[in-house]
Design a protein around this motif. Structure first.
Motif, PDB file in Angstrom:
ATOM      1  N   LEU A 125     -20.114   6.212  -9.584  1.00  0.00           N
ATOM      2  CA  LEU A 125     -19.219   7.327  -9.277  1.00  0.00           C
ATOM      3  C   LEU A 125     -19.895   8.663  -9.561  1.00  0.00           C
ATOM      4  CD1 LEU A 125     -15.769   6.015 -10.560  1.00  0.00           C
ATOM      5  CD2 LEU A 125     -16.647   6.060  -8.216  1.00  0.00           C
TER       6      LEU A 125
ATOM      7  N   ARG B  69     -22.160   9.283  -6.590  1.00  0.00           N
ATOM      8  CA  ARG B  69     -21.380   9.710  -5.420  1.00  0.00           C
ATOM      9  C   ARG B  69     -20.897  11.151  -5.573  1.00  0.00           C
ATOM     10  NH1 ARG B  69     -17.310   4.551  -4.989  1.00  0.00           N
ATOM     11  NH2 ARG B  69     -18.922   2.940  -4.980  1.00  0.00           N
ATOM     12  N   TRP B  70     -20.482  11.500  -6.784  1.00  0.00           N
ATOM     13  CA  TRP B  70     -19.986  12.839  -7.085  1.00  0.00           C
ATOM     14  C   TRP B  70     -21.100  13.864  -6.879  1.00  0.00           C
ATOM     15  CZ3 TRP B  70     -19.982  15.476 -12.271  1.00  0.00           C
ATOM     16  CH2 TRP B  70     -19.123  16.561 -12.311  1.00  0.00           C
TER      17      TRP B  70
ATOM     18  N   PRO C  85     -15.497  12.791 -10.658  1.00  0.00           N
ATOM     19  CA  PRO C  85     -16.132  11.509 -10.317  1.00  0.00           C
ATOM     20  C   PRO C  85     -15.137  10.438  -9.885  1.00  0.00           C
ATOM     21  CG  PRO C  85     -17.190  12.442 -12.239  1.00  0.00           C
ATOM     22  CD  PRO C  85     -15.994  13.317 -11.924  1.00  0.00           C
TER      23      PRO C  85
ATOM     24  N   HIS D  72     -14.069   9.713  -6.229  1.00  0.00           N
ATOM     25  CA  HIS D  72     -14.989   9.052  -5.310  1.00  0.00           C
ATOM     26  C   HIS D  72     -14.936   7.525  -5.407  1.00  0.00           C
ATOM     27  CE1 HIS D  72     -16.599  12.954  -4.216  1.00  0.00           C
ATOM     28  NE2 HIS D  72     -16.433  13.257  -5.494  1.00  0.00           N
ATOM     29  N   ALA D  73     -13.956   7.014  -6.142  1.00  0.00           N
ATOM     30  CA  ALA D  73     -13.763   5.564  -6.250  1.00  0.00           C
ATOM     31  C   ALA D  73     -12.974   5.058  -5.046  1.00  0.00           C
ATOM     32  CB  ALA D  73     -13.016   5.225  -7.537  1.00  0.00           C
TER      33      ALA D  73
ATOM     34  N   GLU E 291     -11.804  -0.201  -6.329  1.00  0.00           N
ATOM     35  CA  GLU E 291     -12.384   0.195  -7.618  1.00  0.00           C
ATOM     36  C   GLU E 291     -11.321   0.808  -8.527  1.00  0.00           C
ATOM     37  OE1 GLU E 291     -16.924   1.099  -6.038  1.00  0.00           O
ATOM     38  OE2 GLU E 291     -15.408   2.678  -5.910  1.00  0.00           O
TER      39      GLU E 291
END
Length: 91
Positions: A40, A43-44, A53, A56-57, A61
């Motif tokens: 995460l 991705r963040w 963060p 972005h799950a 998740e």
């Protein structure tokens, strides 16, 4: 009744934040949680630090994080402490 993404994120953060310190440590030392948090974070960063963060799950998740947060928050503190010690001393 299913929770929305926003409700799930809020509940996860609330459960973990209000868990006893050892339960919180056990949650964050869970191998799945550790790996997902690293993902995460990546991705963040890739999104230019948009949102948080946890934003972005994926839905799956978030569901798993929610189940784990509940599991660790409701665990006896002695058990959480034992799990945390086992995980951190074996590294």
């Amino acid at each position: 009744m299913a929770l929305t993404r926003e409700e799930l994120k809020a509940r996860i953060l609330d459960i973990v934040e209000n868990a006893p310190q050892m339960n919180k440590a056990a949650f964050y030392s869970d191998p799945y949680v550790e790996k997902l948090l690293e993902e995460l974070q990546r991705r963040w960063e890739e999104s230019g630090y948009q949102g948080e963060p946890i934003d972005h799950a994926s839905d799956e998740e978030l569901e798993r994080l929610y189940r784990l947060a509940l599991e660790y928050a409701n665990m006896p503190e002695w058990k959480a402490y034992r799990l945390f010690l086992e995980r951190t001393t074996s590294k």
